[in-house]
Design a protein around this motif. Structure first.
Motif, PDB file in Angstrom:
ATOM      1  N   GLU A   6      -0.542  37.944  55.563  1.00  0.00           N
ATOM      2  CA  GLU A   6      -0.615  38.901  54.458  1.00  0.00           C
ATOM      3  C   GLU A   6       0.084  38.386  53.207  1.00  0.00           C
ATOM      4  OE1 GLU A   6      -1.732  40.651  58.074  1.00  0.00           O
ATOM      5  OE2 GLU A   6       0.200  39.690  57.609  1.00  0.00           O
ATOM      6  N   THR A   7       1.132  37.557  53.396  1.00  0.00           N
ATOM      7  CA  THR A   7       1.829  36.973  52.255  1.00  0.00           C
ATOM      8  C   THR A   7       0.858  36.235  51.349  1.00  0.00           C
ATOM      9  OG1 THR A   7       3.839  36.668  53.596  1.00  0.00           O
ATOM     10  CG2 THR A   7       3.671  35.384  51.558  1.00  0.00           C
ATOM     11  N   PHE A   8      -0.063  35.524  51.959  1.00  0.00           N
ATOM     12  CA  PHE A   8      -1.003  34.702  51.195  1.00  0.00           C
ATOM     13  C   PHE A   8      -2.283  35.465  50.855  1.00  0.00           C
ATOM     14  CE2 PHE A   8       1.796  32.054  53.698  1.00  0.00           C
ATOM     15  CZ  PHE A   8       2.298  31.193  52.745  1.00  0.00           C
ATOM     16  N   ALA A   9      -2.716  36.342  51.740  1.00  0.00           N
ATOM     17  CA  ALA A   9      -3.919  37.124  51.463  1.00  0.00           C
ATOM     18  C   ALA A   9      -3.722  38.017  50.247  1.00  0.00           C
ATOM     19  CB  ALA A   9      -4.293  37.976  52.677  1.00  0.00           C
ATOM     20  N   ASN A  10      -2.525  38.585  50.108  1.00  0.00           N
ATOM     21  CA  ASN A  10      -2.262  39.498  48.993  1.00  0.00           C
ATOM     22  C   ASN A  10      -2.273  38.782  47.646  1.00  0.00           C
ATOM     23  OD1 ASN A  10      -1.967  41.627  50.781  1.00  0.00           O
ATOM     24  ND2 ASN A  10       0.270  41.451  50.888  1.00  0.00           N
ATOM     25  N   ALA A  11      -2.132  37.464  47.679  1.00  0.00           N
ATOM     26  CA  ALA A  11      -2.095  36.697  46.434  1.00  0.00           C
ATOM     27  C   ALA A  11      -3.344  35.852  46.237  1.00  0.00           C
ATOM     28  CB  ALA A  11      -0.860  35.808  46.415  1.00  0.00           C
ATOM     29  N   LEU A  12      -4.405  36.143  46.986  1.00  0.00           N
ATOM     30  CA  LEU A  12      -5.614  35.321  46.911  1.00  0.00           C
ATOM     31  C   LEU A  12      -6.179  35.267  45.500  1.00  0.00           C
ATOM     32  CD1 LEU A  12      -7.912  33.655  48.061  1.00  0.00           C
ATOM     33  CD2 LEU A  12      -8.972  35.784  48.886  1.00  0.00           C
ATOM     34  N   ASP A  74      -8.567  35.941  55.171  1.00  0.00           N
ATOM     35  CA  ASP A  74      -9.135  36.124  53.833  1.00  0.00           C
ATOM     36  C   ASP A  74      -9.319  34.788  53.120  1.00  0.00           C
ATOM     37  OD1 ASP A  74      -9.049  38.795  54.391  1.00  0.00           O
ATOM     38  OD2 ASP A  74      -7.552  39.313  52.874  1.00  0.00           O
ATOM     39  N   MET A  75      -8.398  33.860  53.339  1.00  0.00           N
ATOM     40  CA  MET A  75      -8.530  32.531  52.729  1.00  0.00           C
ATOM     41  C   MET A  75      -9.733  31.799  53.321  1.00  0.00           C
ATOM     42  SD  MET A  75      -6.324  31.715  50.352  1.00  0.00           S
ATOM     43  CE  MET A  75      -4.705  32.164  49.691  1.00  0.00           C
ATOM     44  N   LEU A  76      -9.914  31.895  54.628  1.00  0.00           N
ATOM     45  CA  LEU A  76     -11.049  31.226  55.259  1.00  0.00           C
ATOM     46  C   LEU A  76     -12.369  31.832  54.802  1.00  0.00           C
ATOM     47  CD1 LEU A  76      -9.668  30.789  58.889  1.00  0.00           C
ATOM     48  CD2 LEU A  76      -9.837  29.056  57.089  1.00  0.00           C
ATOM     49  N   HIS A 113      -1.467  19.644  52.280  1.00  0.00           N
ATOM     50  CA  HIS A 113      -1.148  19.900  50.881  1.00  0.00           C
ATOM     51  C   HIS A 113      -0.614  21.324  50.710  1.00  0.00           C
ATOM     52  CE1 HIS A 113      -4.275  16.717  49.319  1.00  0.00           C
ATOM     53  NE2 HIS A 113      -3.305  16.188  50.051  1.00  0.00           N
ATOM     54  N   ASN A 114       0.445  21.441  49.917  1.00  0.00           N
ATOM     55  CA  ASN A 114       0.964  22.768  49.552  1.00  0.00           C
ATOM     56  C   ASN A 114       1.394  23.565  50.786  1.00  0.00           C
ATOM     57  OD1 ASN A 114       1.531  24.494  47.296  1.00  0.00           O
ATOM     58  ND2 ASN A 114      -0.095  25.865  47.979  1.00  0.00           N
ATOM     59  N   LEU A 115       1.936  22.881  51.779  1.00  0.00           N
ATOM     60  CA  LEU A 115       2.316  23.520  53.034  1.00  0.00           C
ATOM     61  C   LEU A 115       3.790  23.334  53.368  1.00  0.00           C
ATOM     62  CD1 LEU A 115       1.778  24.897  55.752  1.00  0.00           C
ATOM     63  CD2 LEU A 115       0.833  22.727  56.596  1.00  0.00           C
ATOM     64  N   LEU A 116       4.316  22.128  53.181  1.00  0.00           N
ATOM     65  CA  LEU A 116       5.668  21.840  53.650  1.00  0.00           C
ATOM     66  C   LEU A 116       6.713  22.711  52.985  1.00  0.00           C
ATOM     67  CD1 LEU A 116       5.873  17.959  54.045  1.00  0.00           C
ATOM     68  CD2 LEU A 116       5.303  19.707  55.746  1.00  0.00           C
ATOM     69  N   GLN A 117       6.499  23.115  51.732  1.00  0.00           N
ATOM     70  CA  GLN A 117       7.522  23.910  51.057  1.00  0.00           C
ATOM     71  C   GLN A 117       7.716  25.291  51.687  1.00  0.00           C
ATOM     72  OE1 GLN A 117       4.880  22.587  49.306  1.00  0.00           O
ATOM     73  NE2 GLN A 117       3.928  24.149  48.004  1.00  0.00           N
ATOM     74  N   TYR A 118       6.777  25.686  52.546  1.00  0.00           N
ATOM     75  CA  TYR A 118       6.917  26.964  53.243  1.00  0.00           C
ATOM     76  C   TYR A 118       7.523  26.799  54.641  1.00  0.00           C
ATOM     77  CZ  TYR A 118       3.898  28.379  49.430  1.00  0.00           C
ATOM     78  OH  TYR A 118       3.373  28.601  48.178  1.00  0.00           O
ATOM     79  N   GLN A 119       8.014  25.587  54.934  1.00  0.00           N
ATOM     80  CA  GLN A 119       8.617  25.287  56.232  1.00  0.00           C
ATOM     81  C   GLN A 119      10.082  24.911  56.032  1.00  0.00           C
ATOM     82  OE1 GLN A 119       6.274  25.699  58.720  1.00  0.00           O
ATOM     83  NE2 GLN A 119       4.874  26.098  57.016  1.00  0.00           N
ATOM     84  N   THR A 120      10.971  25.502  56.812  1.00  0.00           N
ATOM     85  CA  THR A 120      12.376  25.108  56.724  1.00  0.00           C
ATOM     86  C   THR A 120      12.635  23.788  57.445  1.00  0.00           C
ATOM     87  OG1 THR A 120      12.828  26.516  58.644  1.00  0.00           O
ATOM     88  CG2 THR A 120      13.245  27.451  56.458  1.00  0.00           C
ATOM     89  N   ASP A 121      11.730  23.408  58.322  1.00  0.00           N
ATOM     90  CA  ASP A 121      11.803  22.111  59.010  1.00  0.00           C
ATOM     91  C   ASP A 121      10.413  21.490  58.923  1.00  0.00           C
ATOM     92  OD1 ASP A 121      12.028  19.920  60.637  1.00  0.00           O
ATOM     93  OD2 ASP A 121      12.647  21.027  62.426  1.00  0.00           O
ATOM     94  N   PRO A 122      10.262  20.366  58.227  1.00  0.00           N
ATOM     95  CA  PRO A 122       8.933  19.779  58.057  1.00  0.00           C
ATOM     96  C   PRO A 122       8.416  19.048  59.282  1.00  0.00           C
ATOM     97  CG  PRO A 122      10.560  18.343  57.058  1.00  0.00           C
ATOM     98  CD  PRO A 122      11.309  19.559  57.539  1.00  0.00           C
ATOM     99  N   THR A 158       3.121  31.942  42.767  1.00  0.00           N
ATOM    100  CA  THR A 158       1.824  32.524  43.112  1.00  0.00           C
ATOM    101  C   THR A 158       1.928  33.440  44.320  1.00  0.00           C
ATOM    102  OG1 THR A 158       0.695  30.570  42.233  1.00  0.00           O
ATOM    103  CG2 THR A 158      -0.571  32.009  43.694  1.00  0.00           C
ATOM    104  N   PHE A 159       2.602  32.982  45.366  1.00  0.00           N
ATOM    105  CA  PHE A 159       2.611  33.726  46.615  1.00  0.00           C
ATOM    106  C   PHE A 159       3.871  34.567  46.829  1.00  0.00           C
ATOM    107  CE2 PHE A 159      -0.232  30.080  47.627  1.00  0.00           C
ATOM    108  CZ  PHE A 159      -1.386  30.822  47.805  1.00  0.00           C
ATOM    109  N   ASN A 160       4.827  34.519  45.881  1.00  0.00           N
ATOM    110  CA  ASN A 160       6.047  35.321  46.009  1.00  0.00           C
ATOM    111  C   ASN A 160       6.712  35.080  47.353  1.00  0.00           C
ATOM    112  OD1 ASN A 160       8.014  37.137  45.130  1.00  0.00           O
ATOM    113  ND2 ASN A 160       6.983  38.877  46.099  1.00  0.00           N
ATOM    114  N   ALA A 161       6.845  33.816  47.718  1.00  0.00           N
ATOM    115  CA  ALA A 161       7.421  33.436  49.007  1.00  0.00           C
ATOM    116  C   ALA A 161       8.526  32.411  48.782  1.00  0.00           C
ATOM    117  CB  ALA A 161       6.343  32.841  49.910  1.00  0.00           C
TER     118      ALA A 161
END
Length: 210
Positions: A6-12, A74-76, A113-122, A158-161
């Protein structure tokens, strides 16, 4: 750090608007050009957390066989609409990047791409990406750069995360431990020394040594 679909769907809508902005178009153009320097032939491409296909659907138009894995339905759905508009076929898999289905197969190229920044451990994410590479396969990793922290907000605008910043050197070391050799290091909008290391976003192209 836990983010939900929902974090990402709400910002689609906001995400799609950003992609059409001058900065968004430049980011995708540069990333594609960097990747194109290393892809020698058509093949199978996995786009991890590929959202609505901004990176991989242009590759499908070039003849590559594209699979997008994302945990946001929703992204898919947006990716399928985008593919249909582009006149290409893609495969969409609803899955977290670190919990991919066993039957998803292996790939010549994996995008992270655009994924690691949402992980506390890459490490778990990169390990999952590398495990899906065929021998000598290519991995493209793109993330916000901690060396550019003054230019990067603590939240994704964009995603408020909440996001975690890494450096290209840190991610390169993880990739080396996972059996990949970095063959290309690019800075989005800052691609020359010494500014390469302070680019807001870095892109690494690595080759599996397996």
């Amino acid at each position: 750090m836990t983010h939900t679909p929902e974090t990402f769907a709400n910002a689609l809508t906001a995400w799609q608007q950003w992609q059409e902005s001058p900065w968004g178009r430049l980011r995708y153009t540069l990333a594609a050009a960097n990747l194109d320097r290393h892809i020698a032939a058509q093949g199978d491409i996995l786009d991890l957390a590929g959202a609505d296909g901004g990176d991989s659907i242009p590759l499908a138009r070039q003849g590559h066989r594209v699979t997008i894995a994302d945990f946001t339905p929703d992204m898919l759905a947006a990716a399928q609409q985008r593919a249909q508009a582009a006149g290409v076929d893609i495969t969409c898999v609803e899955s977290d990047a670190t919990d991919l289905p066993d039957d998803i197969g292996d790939y010549d190229v994996v995008l992270c791409h655009n994924l690691l920044q949402y992980q506390t451990d890459p490490v778990p994410t990169l390990k999952a990406a590398v495990n899906k590479l065929r021998p000598n396969g290519l991995l493209s990793v793109m993330a916000f750069n901690r060396h550019a922290a003054p230019l990067v907000a603590a939240d994704s605008p964009t995603f408020n995360a909440k996001i975690t910043l890494y450096t290209a050197d840190e991610i390169s070391a993880v990739l080396a431990d996972l059996g990949c050799s970095v063959i290309g290091h690019y800075g989005i909008r800052s691609d020359r020394e010494p500014y390469l290391h302070t680019a807001r976003i870095f892109q690494l192209i690595a080759r599996s040594q397996r």
